[in-house]
Design an enzyme around this catalytic site. Structure first.
Site, PDB file in Angstrom:
ATOM      1  N   ASN A  41     -27.075  -0.291  27.925  1.00 63.69           N
ATOM      2  CA  ASN A  41     -26.686  -0.249  29.112  1.00 63.69           C
ATOM      3  C   ASN A  41     -26.085  -1.976  28.723  1.00 63.69           C
ATOM      4  O   ASN A  41     -26.236  -2.701  27.711  1.00 63.69           O
ATOM      5  CB  ASN A  41     -27.872  -1.031  29.690  1.00 63.69           C
ATOM      6  N   GLY A  44     -19.957  -1.839  28.244  1.00 61.86           N
ATOM      7  CA  GLY A  44     -19.261  -1.759  28.870  1.00 61.86           C
ATOM      8  C   GLY A  44     -18.359  -0.396  29.604  1.00 61.86           C
ATOM      9  O   GLY A  44     -17.227  -0.343  29.613  1.00 61.86           O
ATOM     10  N   LYS A  45     -19.317   0.267  29.661  1.00 59.83           N
ATOM     11  CA  LYS A  45     -19.242   1.663  30.358  1.00 59.83           C
ATOM     12  C   LYS A  45     -19.111   1.602  31.238  1.00 59.83           C
ATOM     13  O   LYS A  45     -17.710   2.018  31.517  1.00 59.83           O
ATOM     14  CB  LYS A  45     -20.360   2.341  29.982  1.00 59.83           C
ATOM     15  N   GLU A 170     -22.819   8.019  35.939  1.00 62.62           N
ATOM     16  CA  GLU A 170     -23.940   8.143  36.165  1.00 62.62           C
ATOM     17  C   GLU A 170     -24.151   8.845  37.266  1.00 62.62           C
ATOM     18  O   GLU A 170     -25.273   8.589  37.674  1.00 62.62           O
ATOM     19  CB  GLU A 170     -24.717   6.872  35.704  1.00 62.62           C
TER      20      GLU A 170
END
Lengths: 290, 280, 209, 306
Positions: A41, A44-45, A170
Site C-alpha cells: 500500500n 503508488g499503484k 483491486e
C-alpha cells in the site's frame, strides 16, 4: 506492435503533500496485453492507474510532470468523455461508483453519456450483461445486491462502454471467495478474447499471476520490477521484502530450488496445476535419488 | 478449558424480520483463536455482532463471562470483556486526532489520565501507529492506517476477547501479517481472538479453530486443520483451503496431507523423503 | 496521501483566492449538492419526527444543515437548502408539497444569509475567533430563522392552517424551535467538520467553486 | 462495504418493489400506469385540496387515497409512522385556536364547562385540518407506491433537465446511505463502551459530535469517490455528449404511455381544472356550502352560514 499506453518521465505530487507519489515513471503497455500491478500500500499503484485513466490530473490537484499517452493522445489534453471512451476504470469499492437507482440504469449511464443511439445501447448492454452474468439483477437497486454482484455490475458498466483499455483497481478486495472467483473468470474471458488491453492492480497474486503477460512491482513511487510472471519471482526474497507475497506454490517451488530438489534452471511455476506437477515430480525424484 | 463465551440455541432475525441465524450453539474458551468463515450472507458478521451484544438474540442466549447480553445496562461491562473492530474504519473514527481516538474508549470506562495515556501508547505501538501521527486528524490518514487506528482504539480497552471483522481488508500482505502477528501475540498473552475473514491463508496461519457458517447455520466447527481437510464440505460455503493445503492434498507419497503453510509443507516434504530413505 | 498538515492554518482569510488559483465548478459540486441534500433529508425528517408538532416544529435542526451547506458550498448549498425540505417534509408528513413549495423563499433565506455573511465578514467556518462566533450565531442562525419563521407563518396563514390570532405565537414557536437546535448542531458541525471541508475540492470560496 | 446487515444471498423481497417509503408488490396495479401518470395523480391529490375548503370533500379525498393504497396493495402498516404526526397536528391546531381564537365580535361563543370556545374559528380549523390531511395523504400515496426510478422517469419524461433529475434521485439515495451509516456509527459507539442511558446533558451534546463527524467525513470522502466515478464514466454535467447532442435516454424507452394513461390523465386534468374553476369562479367549495357547517349552524341557532 502498437502501444496502448506510453508513459514518459511521469512525476506526480498530490496537493497538500510533501513527497512525490510517482517519481520518474517510464512505461509502455503494448496493445491487447494483460498487465498486473502489485506492490504494498501507499507505493503508488493506484496513483499510477489514476494517471493512466486521466483522473490525474483532471480530478486531482497537484504537480504533474512528464506525459501519459493513450494511443498517441496525451491524457492531459483529452476531455473526460474522450478518455472514458478509451479507458474504462473499475474501482476497488463498487459502491463508491454507483450513480443510478437500478442496475440497468447504472449499466446504460456511461453509454448514454457517450451518445450512442438506443439500438446500440441495447446491444452493448446485452453483451456486457452476458459476459458478467448479471442478467437477473437488472431491475434491482445496486444497493440491494451482494458485494460480488456489485463488483460484477461495476465491471459490466465499464465493459458496456467497450473501451479498448480496461483498468481495475483491486477489483476483488471487498468480496468473498465465490465473488472473487467470478471476477477472475471474467478477467480470463476478457484475456482470452484478446482484443483489449487490461491493467489490474491486485493483492491476490495467486489468481493474478496466471493471467498476466507482465507483472509490475510498484515501490516508493517507482517501477521496481517488471517481468513476465514466469520470471517475476526469480528474486523471491526481494519481492517478499517489498511486501508482496507470491503464490504459495511459487514460494514452495523457490524453496525446492534453493534446497536443490529441483535444478537451478527450473522456471518457477505460478499456476496451481503447474505447481502441483512440479512438487510431485520433485518428490518423486528426491525419493528415487535416495 | 472453561467456556468464556457461550452461545446457546441462538436464533437471530433482523429488525425487519428477515431470519439470519438458526440455532447456533458455540462455546468459546478463555484463550482461543477462532476464525469465522463462510460466504457473504452466511451469517458471520451477524453472529459476531450477537457475540458482543450489539445484536440481541431473537431467541436463545449469548453469555459472555457470565453476563447475558440481553441484560439491561451491560454495555460497559461487555466492552472490557469483548471488543469489536468494524470492517470499515470510517464508521468508528469520530475524534479529531489519532490520540483522542485511541483514548476515547479508556476515557469512557473512567480510567485515570495517566492510565489512559499508558493505554494509548501501548495500543498505538502494538497496532503500528507511530506517535508522530497522534496529532493528525484520522480523516487524512490512508485507509490501511485508519484501519489500524480503529484496531488500536479497541485494544486500548484491553478486552479479554477481541473480534475483528475482516482484519486484512484494505491492508497489503505485509500489513496483514503485522496485524495478525499482533493479534497472535495478544492471544499468546491470554486473550481470545475471533476473526471474521475471507482470507484462508490467514486462517491457516493464525487461527486454531475455524467455524464455517452456511445459510445462518454452523456447517462445521473444528480445528483449522480438521476443517481444511474437508474441502468437499467447505465447498458448500464456497470456501477453499489455502493453495498449499490443496496442493498437499493432491500429492502422492506425502505422509501427511493436512499441511496449512509453506513451512509445514517443507517439513512434510523432508519427512516424506527421509521416511522413504529409512524404509528403503 | 498521508500529508500530516492537520495543524490549523494560521489566521488567514479562507475566502481569499490566491493569485493564479483557478476555481471552477466541477462534477464534485453536483455530487456534493446531492449528498448534502441527502443529509438534509435525514436531518430534516428526523427533526420533524422527533418532536412532531406538524408544520410548526418545536425542534427542527434542519436550518443548521441549510446554513452550513451554504457557507461551505455557496450556491450549491443554497440550492440544497430549499430542495431538501421539499422531500423531508413529504417523508415526515410535516407539510404537503404545496405548502413546502410555498416555503421555498423562506428556506432559501435560512440558508443563503449565513453564506453571504461569512463571505462579507471573512469569517472562518471553523469558528476560530469570537467574531466568527458572533457572525455565525447572529447572521447564521438568529436572523435567518427570524426571517424563515415570519415567512413560514405567512404561508401557514395563506393556507388557512393557522388563524391570524395565533400568528405571533406561531412565529415565536417556530423561531425558537428552529434557532436553538440549529445553533447547537450548527456550531458542532462547523467547529469539527470545517477543517476537513476547507481542504476538500468541494469547498466553494466563491459562489459556485 | 457490507455494512450492518448481510442480506442473505443478497436478494431480499424478490416479489416486492422497494418504494421510497416501503414495499409494494411487483404486480401492483399501479405499475400498469406510466410514471408520468402516477406523478400527475400525485399532483392532483396533493394540490387539489387547495381549491377545497369543505371538510367533507377533503375527507372523501383522504378516504379515496386510502382506497387507492389498498387497491395498489401497498403496505398499510407503514402508515403507522404518520400517526403521531396526524394526532399531534390536530392537537396543535385545535389548541392554538382554542387558546388564541382572535377577537371578533361576530364569533359565536360556546361554553363547555369552564372553557369558552368560539364556533367559527374552530370550524375553520377543523376544515383546514382536513385540507392538510388530504394533501398529506396525497403525498403519502405517491411516496409509498413509487420508487426513485419511477420518480426520475416521470421527471425526465416531463423534460426536466438530466442534471436536475439526477440530483433529486441521488439525494434520496444518499439519504438512505446516511441512515445506514448512522446505524453503523451508533453500533461502533456502543462497541466502544458508550452507554447512552448514563449520559449527562453535556455528554448528549458530545454524542452529536460522535455521530456527525464520521457522517460528514464519510460524505466528503464519498463525494470525492463518486465524482471520480462519474468522471471515469464520461459524465459532464451539461447533459450533452461530445458532438454537442443531448445525451440519449435509454431508460425512458422502457416505458410507454398507453390509452389508459391518457384517459386517466385526461380525467384528472378535467377534475383539477373543474375544481379550480368551480372554486375561483363560483366559490363552490367554500365553507358556507359545507353540510356539516350548515347543520351545526342550525343546531346552534345561527341560521344559514355566510
Amino acid at each position: 506492435m502498437t502501444n496502448a499506453v506510453v508513459i514518459k518521465d511521469l512525476e506526480w505530487k498530490y496537493e497538500h503533500t510533501t513527497q512525490f507519489a510517482l517519481r520518474g515513471i517510464n512505461l509502455e503497455i503494448p496493445e491487447n496485453t494483460f498487465l498486473g500491478i502489485v506492490g504494498a500500500n501507499e507505493q503508488g499503484k493506484t496513483t499510477l492507474i489514476n494517471s493512466i485513466c486521466g483522473l490525474i490530473p483532471h480530478s486531482f490537484n497537484g504537480v504533474y510532470r512528464g506525459s501519459v499517452e493513450i494511443y498517441g493522445s496525451p491524457v492531459l489534453k483529452m476531455s473526460g468523455l474522450e478518455i472514458a471512451t478509451q479507458v474504462g476504470l473499475v474501482f476497488a469499492d463498487p459502491e463508491a461508483q454507483f450513480t443510478a437507482m437500478t442496475v440497468e440504469e447504472e449499466l446504460v449511464f456511461g453509454l448514454e453519456n457517450t451518445g450512442y443511439d438506443l439500438g446500440k445501447i441495447k446491444e452493448r448492454l446485452d453483451w456486457a450483461v452476458g459476459v458478467t452474468m448479471i442478467g437477473d439483477l437488472l431491475d434491482k437497486s445496486p444497493y440491494d445486491i451482494s458485494g460480488g454482484q456489485k463488483q460484477r455490475m461495476a465491471i459490466a458498466c465499464v465493459l458496456a462502454m467497450n473501451p479498448p483499455i480496461i483498468i481495475m483497481d483491486e477489483p476483488t478486495s471487498m468480496i468473498d471467495p465465490l465473488g472473487k472467483q467470478f471476477i477472475f473468470d471474467i478477467l480470463r474471458k476478457l484475456k482470452d478474447a484478446g482484443d483489449r488491453t487490461i491493467i489490474v492492480v491486485e493483492h491476490n497474486i495467486e489468481q493474478l499471476a496466471p493471467l498476466a503477460d507482465q507483472l509490475l512491482l510498484m515501490q516508493d513511487g517507482q517501477i521496481a520490477r517488471m517481468a513476465p510472471p514466469a520470471h517475476f519471482f526469480d528474486d523471491l526474497p526481494n519481492i517478499v521484502g517489498s511486501g508482496v507475497y507470491p503464490p504459495e506454490v511459487t514460494s514452495f517451488a523457490y524453496w525446492l530450488k534453493q534446497s536443490g530438489y529441483v535444478p537451478p534452471e527450473q522456471v518457477l511455476p505460478n499456476r496451481f496445476d503447474e505447481g502441483v506437477t512440479l512438487m510431485q515430480d520433485a518428490l518423486r525424484n528426491a525419493r528415487d535419488n535416495r | 478449558m472453561s467456556a468464556y463465551l457461550e452461545v446457546t440455541h441462538l436464533d437471530y432475525n433482523y429488525p425487519d424480520g428477515t431470519p439470519a441465524l438458526f440455532d447456533i450453539n458455540v462455546s468459546i474458551g478463555r484463550q482461543e483463536f477462532v476464525a469465522l468463515i463462510g460466504q457473504n450472507g452466511s451469517g458471520k458478521t451477524t453472529l459476531s455482532k450477537c457475540m458482543n451484544g450489539l445484536f440481541k438474540p431473537t431467541s436463545g442466549s449469548v453469555v459472555v463471562d457470565g453476563i447475558d447480553t440481553r441484560g439491561k445496562g451491560v454495555v460497559k461491562q461487555l466492552v472490557t470483556r469483548i471488543g469489536y473492530v468494524f470492517q470499515n474504519p470510517d464508521h468508528q473514527l469520530f475524534n479529531d486526532s489519532v490520540q483522542k481516538e485511541i483514548a476515547y474508549g479508556p476515557r469512557n470506562i473512567n480510567l485515570s489520565a495517566n492510565e489512559v495515556q499508558a493505554r494509548v501508547d501501548e495500543a498505538a505501538r502494538v497496532a503500528g501507529v507511530a506517535p508522530e501521527l497522534y496529532a493528525t486528524h484520522p480523516f487524512f490518514l490512508p485507509k490501511g492506517l485508519r484501519q489500524r487506528v480503529a484496531i488500536a482504539s479497541i485494544l486500548a480497552l484491553k478486552p479479554r476477547t477481541i473480534i475483528v471483522d475482516e482484519p486484512t481488508t484494505g491492508q497489503d500482505m505485509r500489513q496483514s501479517v503485522e496485524v495478525m502477528e499482533f493479534l497472535r501475540s495478544l492471544w499468546q498473552a491470554g486473550h481470545t481472538i475471533i476473526i471474521v475473514t475471507h482470507e484462508m491463508s490467514i486462517v491457516a496461519r493464525y487461527a486454531q479453530r475455524a467455524i464455517a457458517l452456511r445459510g445462518g447455520r454452523v456447517l462445521v466447527d473444528d480445528t483449522v486443520r480438521a476443517v481444511f481437510s474437508q474441502p468437499d464440505l467447505l465447498k458448500q460455503t464456497y470456501v477453499e483451503p489455502p493453495q498449499i493445503t490443496r496442493a498437499a492434498q493432491r500429492l502422492d507419497g506425502l505422509s501427511r496431507h493436512d499441511v496449512l503453510t509453506v513451512e509445514e509443507m517443507q517439513d512434510a516434504f523432508r519427512s516424506a523423503i527421509s521416511a522413504e530413505a529409512s524404509q528403503g | 496521501m498521508a500529508s500530516m498538515a492537520s495543524t490549523a492554518s494560521t489566521q488567514t482569510n479562507v475566502w481569499a483566492i490566491e493569485p493564479g488559483e483557478i476555481r471552477k465548478p466541477g462534477i464534485i459540486h453536483v455530487v456534493i449538492l446531492a449528498l448534502f441534500t441527502g443529509i438534509g433529508i435525514v436531518v430534516g425528517t428526523f427533526g420533524s419526527l422527533a418532536v412532531p408538532i406538524g408544520f410548526v416544529s418545536a425542534f427542527w435542526p434542519g436550518q443548521a444543515v441549510q446554513s452550513i451547506g451554504s457557507i461551505w458550498f455557496g450556491g450549491w448549498g443554497a440550492i440544497a437548502s430549499f430542495l431538501f425540505p421539499l422531500i423531508s417534509n413529504s417523508l415526515s408528513g410535516s407539510a404537503p408539497l404545496p405548502v413546502s413549495i410555498a416555503y421555498i423563499p423562506g428556506n432559501l433565506a435560512q440558508g443563503i444569509i449565513a453564506a453571504i455573511a461569512f463571505r462579507i465578514f471573512k469569517s472562518d467556518p471553523s469558528l476560530r475567533t469570537s467574531k466568527d462566533w458572533i457572525v455565525w450565531i447572529l447572521l447564521g442562525a438568529i436572523l435567518p430563522n427570524a426571517i424563515g419563521a415570519i415567512w413560514g407563518t405567512g404561508v401557514l396563514l395563506a393556507f388557512g392552517l393557522v388563524t391570524s390570532a395565533a400568528a405571533l405565537t406561531t412565529v415565536l414557536g417556530w423561531f425558537i424551535g428552529n434557532s436553538i437546535p440549529s445553533i447547537i448542531l450548527g456550531s458542532i458541525i462547523l467547529k469539527f467538520v470545517s477543517p476537513l471541508v476547507l481542504r476538500s475540492k468541494a469547498f466553494c470560496k466563491g459562489w459556485w467553486a | 462495504m457490507a455494512t450492518s446487515a448481510e442480506a442473505p444471498g443478497g436478494v431480499r423481497a424478490a416479489k416486492l418493489r422497494k418504494t421510497l417509503l416501503g414495499y409494494v408488490p411487483i404486480e401492483s396495479p399501479f405499475y400498469r400506469y406510466h410514471p408520468v401518470t402516477r406523478l400527475i395523480m400525485f399532483v392532483f391529490f396533493g394540490v387539489v385540496p387547495i381549491f377545497i375548503d369543505m371538510p367533507e370533500i377533503n375527507f372523501a379525498l383522504v378516504v379515496c387515497t386510502i382506497l387507492l393504497l389498498v387497491w395498489g396493495q401497498a403496505d398499510l402498516k407503514r402508515l403507522r409512522i404518520y400517526m403521531p404526526m396526524i394526532v399531534t397536528i390536530a392537537i396543535f391546531m385545535f389548541l392554538v385556536v382554542i387558546l388564541a381564537p382572535g377577537n371578533d365580535p361576530t364569533f359565536t361563543p360556546i361554553h363547555i364547562g369552564p372553557l369558552t370556545i368560539y364556533y367559527q374559528p374552530v370550524y375553520f380549523t377543523f376544515a383546514s385540518y382536513w385540507r392538510l390531511m388530504a394533501m398529506l395523504f396525497g403525498t403519502i400515496l405517491y411516496f409509498s407506491t413509487n420508487r426513485e426510478r419511477d420518480m426520475l422517469v416521470a421527471l425526465r419524461s416531463l423534460k426536466l433537465p438530466f442534471l436536475a433529475s439526477y440530483v433529486v434521485g441521488f439525494s434520496i439515495r444518499a439519504a438512505g446511505m446516511f441512515m445506514e451509516d448512522f446505524n453503523t456509527i451508533r453500533e461502533a459507539e456502543q462497541a466502544r463502551g458508550l452507554d447512552k442511558s448514563a449520559l449527562k446533558l453535556g455528554d448528549q451534546v458530545k454524542l452529536y459530535v460522535m455521530y456527525l463527524v464520521p457522517l460528514f467525513s464519510i460524505a466528503l470522502r464519498r463525494a470525492d469517490e463518486i465524482s471520480h466515478a462519474l468522471f471515469a464514466r464520461g459524465y459532464n454535467f451539461t447533459g450533452r455528449v461530445g458532438h454537442g447532442n443531448k445525451r440519449s435516454d435509454y431508460i425512458l424507452t422502457q416505458y410507454t404511455m398507453t390509452g389508459m394513461d391518457w384517459l386517466v390523465i385526461a380525467v384528472l386534468m378535467t377534475l383539477f381544472v373543474g375544481a379550480a374553476v368551480a372554486e375561483y369562479g363560483f366559490g363552490a367549495f367554500r365553507l358556507p356550502h359545507s353540510p356539516i357547517n350548515i347543520l351545526l349552524h342550525h343546531l346552534l341557532g345561527l341560521g344559514w352560514p355566510s
